[in-house]
Scaffold this motif. Structure first.
Motif, PDB file in Angstrom:
ATOM      1  N   THR A 146       0.860  -1.334  -0.011  1.00  0.00           N
ATOM      2  CA  THR A 146      -0.039  -0.094  -0.024  1.00  0.00           C
ATOM      3  C   THR A 146       0.783   1.138  -0.069  1.00  0.00           C
ATOM      4  N   PRO A 194     -13.358   1.056   2.201  1.00  0.00           N
ATOM      5  CA  PRO A 194     -14.179  -0.068   1.287  1.00  0.00           C
ATOM      6  C   PRO A 194     -15.546  -0.174   1.945  1.00  0.00           C
ATOM      7  N   TYR A 247      -1.557   1.567  -4.891  1.00  0.00           N
ATOM      8  CA  TYR A 247      -0.556   0.445  -4.459  1.00  0.00           C
ATOM      9  C   TYR A 247       0.581   0.464  -5.414  1.00  0.00           C
ATOM     10  N   ASN A 261     -11.170  -9.158  -5.978  1.00  0.00           N
ATOM     11  CA  ASN A 261     -11.246  -8.039  -5.250  1.00  0.00           C
ATOM     12  C   ASN A 261     -12.833  -7.652  -4.794  1.00  0.00           C
ATOM     13  N   ASP A 265     -13.716  -5.442  -2.735  1.00  0.00           N
ATOM     14  CA  ASP A 265     -13.759  -3.900  -2.390  1.00  0.00           C
ATOM     15  C   ASP A 265     -14.065  -3.001  -3.444  1.00  0.00           C
ATOM     16  N   GLY A 266     -13.526  -3.118  -4.587  1.00  0.00           N
ATOM     17  CA  GLY A 266     -13.560  -2.192  -5.769  1.00  0.00           C
ATOM     18  C   GLY A 266     -12.875  -2.718  -7.129  1.00  0.00           C
ATOM     19  N   ASP A 267     -12.957  -1.579  -7.815  1.00  0.00           N
ATOM     20  CA  ASP A 267     -12.300  -2.020  -9.340  1.00  0.00           C
ATOM     21  C   ASP A 267     -10.736  -1.864  -9.211  1.00  0.00           C
ATOM     22  N   PHE A 268      -9.999  -2.502 -10.019  1.00  0.00           N
ATOM     23  CA  PHE A 268      -8.681  -2.398  -9.901  1.00  0.00           C
ATOM     24  C   PHE A 268      -8.312  -1.730 -11.440  1.00  0.00           C
ATOM     25  N   ARG A 285     -14.762  -5.102 -10.068  1.00  0.00           N
ATOM     26  CA  ARG A 285     -15.026  -5.806  -8.604  1.00  0.00           C
ATOM     27  C   ARG A 285     -15.764  -7.149  -8.707  1.00  0.00           C
ATOM     28  N   MET A 321      -1.097   0.283  -8.998  1.00  0.00           N
ATOM     29  CA  MET A 321      -2.326  -0.041  -9.117  1.00  0.00           C
ATOM     30  C   MET A 321      -3.255   0.877  -8.368  1.00  0.00           C
ATOM     31  N   GLU A 349      -7.081   1.479  -6.940  1.00  0.00           N
ATOM     32  CA  GLU A 349      -8.444   0.922  -6.648  1.00  0.00           C
ATOM     33  C   GLU A 349      -9.402   2.066  -6.100  1.00  0.00           C
ATOM     34  N   HIS A 406     -17.593   2.348 -10.870  1.00  0.00           N
ATOM     35  CA  HIS A 406     -16.572   1.614 -11.564  1.00  0.00           C
ATOM     36  C   HIS A 406     -16.095   2.528 -12.660  1.00  0.00           C
TER      37      HIS A 406
END
Length: 166
Positions: free
Chosen positions: A39, A46, A55, A78, A80-83, A113, A137, A139, A144
């Motif tokens: 991180t 989240p 990240y 994941n 929690d969310g979109d990467f 996600r 990365m 997130e 989205h």
């Protein structure tokens, strides 16, 4: 705010702040994509579906295939969310339940996600893979990723759908 005294607790530095490249794993250790994520910074939470996480990653072993020291393949998702994944050094071979992607440096990919995926180091044309990969990365916890509207500049927009692989 948050119990901080901004006038005495914070030292302002007018010089540009930068960080060096992510340290690579040592050659005698085996670190896959999941183990190599660190991180950098974040905001929000989240659980409230608000904010972002930033990240960096650096790894030298595939999550699946014959290069693993164990016979088990690793997969993740994941919730929690979109990467948004941006390779900096060495390309990535990403396999999802939707399909496969080869993502080279100067490209990026989005993994929505809830999609199961595996990340490996991209093999070169000679069939050899690089020794390591690293990159960044992002997130997002709310909504989205989507292509921006063209707005008032119309057909001269710089984010046309035809410019993206999807």
């Amino acid at each position: 705010f948050g119990g901080a005294d901004w006038s005495s607790d914070m030292k302002l530095d007018p010089n540009p702040m930068r960080w060096g490249p992510t340290p690579l794993p040592s050659s005698n250790s085996s670190v896959n994509f999941l183990e190599g994520i660190q991180t950098l910074l974040g905001s929000g939470d989240p659980t409230s579906k608000a904010g972002i996480g930033v990240y960096v990653y650096a790894f030298n072993a595939d999550m699946s295939g014959e290069n693993r020291s164990t016979t088990a393949d690793w997969h993740t998702y994941n919730s929690d969310g979109d990467f948004l994944i941006v390779p900096q050094q060495s390309g990535l071979w990403i396999q999802t339940e939707i399909g496969r992607m080869a993502v080279s440096p100067r490209e990026f990919c989005v993994i929505p996600r809830g999609v199961v995926f595996t990340v490996n180091i991209l093999k070169t044309n000679e069939g050899e893979s690089e020794k390591f990969a690293r990159g960044y990365m992002l997130e997002i916890f709310r909504g989205h990723f989507q292509l921006p509207e063209l707005g008032p500049i119309g057909s001269n927009g710089l984010a046309n759908a035809r410019d993206f692989l999807h």
